[in-house]
Write a protein that holds these residues in place. Structure first.
Motif, PDB file in Angstrom:
ATOM      1  N   HIS A  51       0.819  -1.214   0.000  1.00 40.99           N
ATOM      2  CA  HIS A  51       0.000   0.000   0.000  1.00 40.99           C
ATOM      3  C   HIS A  51       0.854   1.264   0.000  1.00 40.99           C
ATOM      4  O   HIS A  51       1.994   1.259   0.448  1.00 40.99           O
ATOM      5  N   ARG A  52       0.238   2.333  -0.475  1.00 40.75           N
ATOM      6  CA  ARG A  52       0.846   3.662  -0.415  1.00 40.75           C
ATOM      7  C   ARG A  52      -0.264   4.645  -0.078  1.00 40.75           C
ATOM      8  O   ARG A  52      -1.424   4.438  -0.415  1.00 40.75           O
ATOM      9  N   SER A  53       0.104   5.716   0.578  1.00 41.82           N
ATOM     10  CA  SER A  53      -0.868   6.724   0.983  1.00 41.82           C
ATOM     11  C   SER A  53      -1.321   7.551  -0.214  1.00 41.82           C
ATOM     12  O   SER A  53      -0.513   7.912  -1.065  1.00 41.82           O
ATOM     13  N   LYS A  54      -2.603   7.862  -0.241  1.00 40.92           N
ATOM     14  CA  LYS A  54      -3.112   8.738  -1.300  1.00 40.92           C
ATOM     15  C   LYS A  54      -2.575  10.163  -1.156  1.00 40.92           C
ATOM     16  O   LYS A  54      -2.679  10.953  -2.099  1.00 40.92           O
ATOM     17  N   LEU A  55      -1.992  10.482  -0.013  1.00 44.26           N
ATOM     18  CA  LEU A  55      -1.378  11.804   0.160  1.00 44.26           C
ATOM     19  C   LEU A  55      -0.307  12.066  -0.899  1.00 44.26           C
ATOM     20  O   LEU A  55      -0.066  13.212  -1.264  1.00 44.26           O
ATOM     21  N   TYR A  56       0.319  11.003  -1.365  1.00 44.93           N
ATOM     22  CA  TYR A  56       1.416  11.143  -2.320  1.00 44.93           C
ATOM     23  C   TYR A  56       1.063  10.606  -3.698  1.00 44.93           C
ATOM     24  O   TYR A  56       1.941  10.444  -4.544  1.00 44.93           O
ATOM     25  N   GLU A  57      -0.205  10.333  -3.938  1.00 45.54           N
ATOM     26  CA  GLU A  57      -0.592   9.694  -5.192  1.00 45.54           C
ATOM     27  C   GLU A  57      -0.252  10.548  -6.409  1.00 45.54           C
ATOM     28  O   GLU A  57       0.216  10.029  -7.423  1.00 45.54           O
ATOM     29  N   ASP A  58      -0.469  11.858  -6.330  1.00 52.00           N
ATOM     30  CA  ASP A  58      -0.106  12.716  -7.464  1.00 52.00           C
ATOM     31  C   ASP A  58       1.386  12.620  -7.769  1.00 52.00           C
ATOM     32  O   ASP A  58       1.787  12.529  -8.933  1.00 52.00           O
ATOM     33  N   LEU A  59       2.196  12.628  -6.736  1.00 52.13           N
ATOM     34  CA  LEU A  59       3.645  12.523  -6.906  1.00 52.13           C
ATOM     35  C   LEU A  59       4.019  11.169  -7.504  1.00 52.13           C
ATOM     36  O   LEU A  59       4.808  11.096  -8.454  1.00 52.13           O
ATOM     37  N   VAL A  60       3.462  10.095  -6.979  1.00 49.27           N
ATOM     38  CA  VAL A  60       3.764   8.749  -7.472  1.00 49.27           C
ATOM     39  C   VAL A  60       3.392   8.635  -8.947  1.00 49.27           C
ATOM     40  O   VAL A  60       4.188   8.146  -9.761  1.00 49.27           O
ATOM     41  N   GLN A  61       2.204   9.096  -9.288  1.00 45.31           N
ATOM     42  CA  GLN A  61       1.766   9.011 -10.683  1.00 45.31           C
ATOM     43  C   GLN A  61       2.659   9.848 -11.598  1.00 45.31           C
ATOM     44  O   GLN A  61       3.004   9.425 -12.703  1.00 45.31           O
ATOM     45  N   ARG A  62       3.035  11.008 -11.109  1.00 44.33           N
ATOM     46  CA  ARG A  62       3.893  11.886 -11.915  1.00 44.33           C
ATOM     47  C   ARG A  62       5.250  11.241 -12.170  1.00 44.33           C
ATOM     48  O   ARG A  62       5.771  11.266 -13.293  1.00 44.33           O
ATOM     49  N   LEU A  63       5.824  10.657 -11.143  1.00 39.03           N
ATOM     50  CA  LEU A  63       7.134  10.017 -11.297  1.00 39.03           C
ATOM     51  C   LEU A  63       7.073   8.803 -12.215  1.00 39.03           C
ATOM     52  O   LEU A  63       8.044   8.486 -12.894  1.00 39.03           O
ATOM     53  N   ALA A  64       5.923   8.138 -12.237  1.00 39.82           N
ATOM     54  CA  ALA A  64       5.801   6.914 -13.038  1.00 39.82           C
ATOM     55  C   ALA A  64       5.268   7.155 -14.441  1.00 39.82           C
ATOM     56  O   ALA A  64       5.359   6.270 -15.278  1.00 39.82           O
ATOM     57  N   THR A  65       4.733   8.344 -14.715  1.00 41.58           N
ATOM     58  CA  THR A  65       4.120   8.544 -16.030  1.00 41.58           C
ATOM     59  C   THR A  65       4.744   9.668 -16.844  1.00 41.58           C
ATOM     60  O   THR A  65       4.677   9.639 -18.068  1.00 41.58           O
TER      61      THR A  65
ATOM     62  N   ASP B 240      -2.991   0.489  -3.710  1.00 39.18           N
ATOM     63  CA  ASP B 240      -2.101  -0.646  -3.527  1.00 39.18           C
ATOM     64  C   ASP B 240      -1.565  -1.157  -4.852  1.00 39.18           C
ATOM     65  O   ASP B 240      -2.059  -0.816  -5.919  1.00 39.18           O
ATOM     66  N   ILE B 241      -0.514  -1.942  -4.713  1.00 41.81           N
ATOM     67  CA  ILE B 241       0.099  -2.644  -5.835  1.00 41.81           C
ATOM     68  C   ILE B 241       0.074  -4.115  -5.450  1.00 41.81           C
ATOM     69  O   ILE B 241       0.483  -4.488  -4.346  1.00 41.81           O
ATOM     70  N   SER B 242      -0.387  -4.925  -6.351  1.00 43.49           N
ATOM     71  CA  SER B 242      -0.433  -6.360  -6.100  1.00 43.49           C
ATOM     72  C   SER B 242       0.967  -6.867  -5.789  1.00 43.49           C
ATOM     73  O   SER B 242       1.944  -6.488  -6.445  1.00 43.49           O
ATOM     74  N   TYR B 243       1.062  -7.755  -4.803  1.00 43.78           N
ATOM     75  CA  TYR B 243       2.360  -8.313  -4.482  1.00 43.78           C
ATOM     76  C   TYR B 243       2.954  -9.056  -5.677  1.00 43.78           C
ATOM     77  O   TYR B 243       4.177  -9.150  -5.817  1.00 43.78           O
ATOM     78  N   GLN B 244       2.111  -9.511  -6.565  1.00 44.07           N
ATOM     79  CA  GLN B 244       2.602 -10.203  -7.763  1.00 44.07           C
ATOM     80  C   GLN B 244       3.521  -9.309  -8.586  1.00 44.07           C
ATOM     81  O   GLN B 244       4.410  -9.804  -9.271  1.00 44.07           O
ATOM     82  N   GLN B 245       3.326  -7.995  -8.517  1.00 43.72           N
ATOM     83  CA  GLN B 245       4.216  -7.071  -9.219  1.00 43.72           C
ATOM     84  C   GLN B 245       5.632  -7.128  -8.639  1.00 43.72           C
ATOM     85  O   GLN B 245       6.607  -6.934  -9.351  1.00 43.72           O
ATOM     86  N   PHE B 246       5.735  -7.390  -7.338  1.00 47.47           N
ATOM     87  CA  PHE B 246       7.050  -7.524  -6.713  1.00 47.47           C
ATOM     88  C   PHE B 246       7.664  -8.882  -7.048  1.00 47.47           C
ATOM     89  O   PHE B 246       8.865  -8.988  -7.275  1.00 47.47           O
ATOM     90  N   GLU B 247       6.834  -9.905  -7.094  1.00 42.76           N
ATOM     91  CA  GLU B 247       7.323 -11.228  -7.468  1.00 42.76           C
ATOM     92  C   GLU B 247       7.872 -11.238  -8.891  1.00 42.76           C
ATOM     93  O   GLU B 247       8.792 -11.999  -9.198  1.00 42.76           O
ATOM     94  N   ALA B 248       7.310 -10.400  -9.756  1.00 44.89           N
ATOM     95  CA  ALA B 248       7.732 -10.353 -11.160  1.00 44.89           C
ATOM     96  C   ALA B 248       9.147  -9.813 -11.312  1.00 44.89           C
ATOM     97  O   ALA B 248       9.782 -10.012 -12.346  1.00 44.89           O
ATOM     98  N   ASP B 249       9.655  -9.133 -10.305  1.00 44.37           N
ATOM     99  CA  ASP B 249      11.010  -8.583 -10.345  1.00 44.37           C
ATOM    100  C   ASP B 249      11.733  -9.035  -9.076  1.00 44.37           C
ATOM    101  O   ASP B 249      11.521  -8.462  -8.007  1.00 44.37           O
ATOM    102  N   PRO B 250      12.569 -10.054  -9.193  1.00 46.04           N
ATOM    103  CA  PRO B 250      13.240 -10.572  -7.994  1.00 46.04           C
ATOM    104  C   PRO B 250      13.993  -9.508  -7.198  1.00 46.04           C
ATOM    105  O   PRO B 250      14.056  -9.585  -5.980  1.00 46.04           O
ATOM    106  N   ALA B 251      14.550  -8.499  -7.859  1.00 47.31           N
ATOM    107  CA  ALA B 251      15.269  -7.451  -7.133  1.00 47.31           C
ATOM    108  C   ALA B 251      14.313  -6.658  -6.241  1.00 47.31           C
ATOM    109  O   ALA B 251      14.658  -6.313  -5.108  1.00 47.31           O
ATOM    110  N   ALA B 252      13.113  -6.375  -6.726  1.00 46.53           N
ATOM    111  CA  ALA B 252      12.128  -5.642  -5.931  1.00 46.53           C
ATOM    112  C   ALA B 252      11.663  -6.486  -4.754  1.00 46.53           C
ATOM    113  O   ALA B 252      11.531  -5.988  -3.626  1.00 46.53           O
TER     114      ALA B 252
END
Length: 158
Positions: free
Chosen positions: A9-23, A65-77
């Protein structure tokens, strides 16, 4: 162990920032600074850990949230999540079955602390160009060395 790990999970307080960094593309490129939300959270968690900024999520503002499967897809994460839990607890017993939620909480709280640091820096110094702002933040905090002056090419011989 991964069969029982909750979503991250991540807080919606930072959702704009997270989306901006990822898009948002890096200026002059079609490449994104962080290709996935998972990578944004991993970067933020490492920064939060390095700075000792572990902040519980303020769930009153909501979470994404991000599905834990996204972390499983990248062993480093996935390894990063477990490594932060061991480093924080100073006990490998945290890797035992049944402790997955505690490990996820540690990761989420360090990511939250890192996102808070990034947001504060962007607010103080402008974040029009997130790539430049993050580099400046990392330089300011001593994670990157200042760029030296242009090398003296006259001294180079072949």
């Amino acid at each position: 162990m991964a069969d029982r790990v909750p979503n991250i999970h991540r807080s919606k307080l930072y959702e704009d920032l997270v989306q901006r960094l990822a898009t948002q593309p890096v200026p002059g490129s079609d490449r994104k600074l962080f290709p996935t939300l998972r990578e944004v959270l991993c970067f933020a968690a490492l920064l939060g850990f390095s700075e000792g900024r572990r902040l519980p999520l303020d769930r009153s503002h909501g979470t994404e949230d991000i599905s834990y499967q996204q972390f499983e897809a990248d062993p480093a994460a996935e390894d990063l999540l477990w490594t932060l839990a061991v480093a924080e607890s100073q006990d490998v017993e945290i890797l035992r079955e049944g402790e997955e939620g505690r490990c996820a909480d540690i990761f989420e709280e360090y990511a939250n602390g890192g996102l808070a640091l990034i947001k504060d820096y962007f607010l103080r110094n402008g974040g029009e160009y997130p790539d430049r702002a993050l580099l400046a933040l990392l330089r300011e905090r001593g994670y990157l060395q200042p760029v030296a002056a242009e090398p003296d090419l006259a001294a180079v011989t072949f």
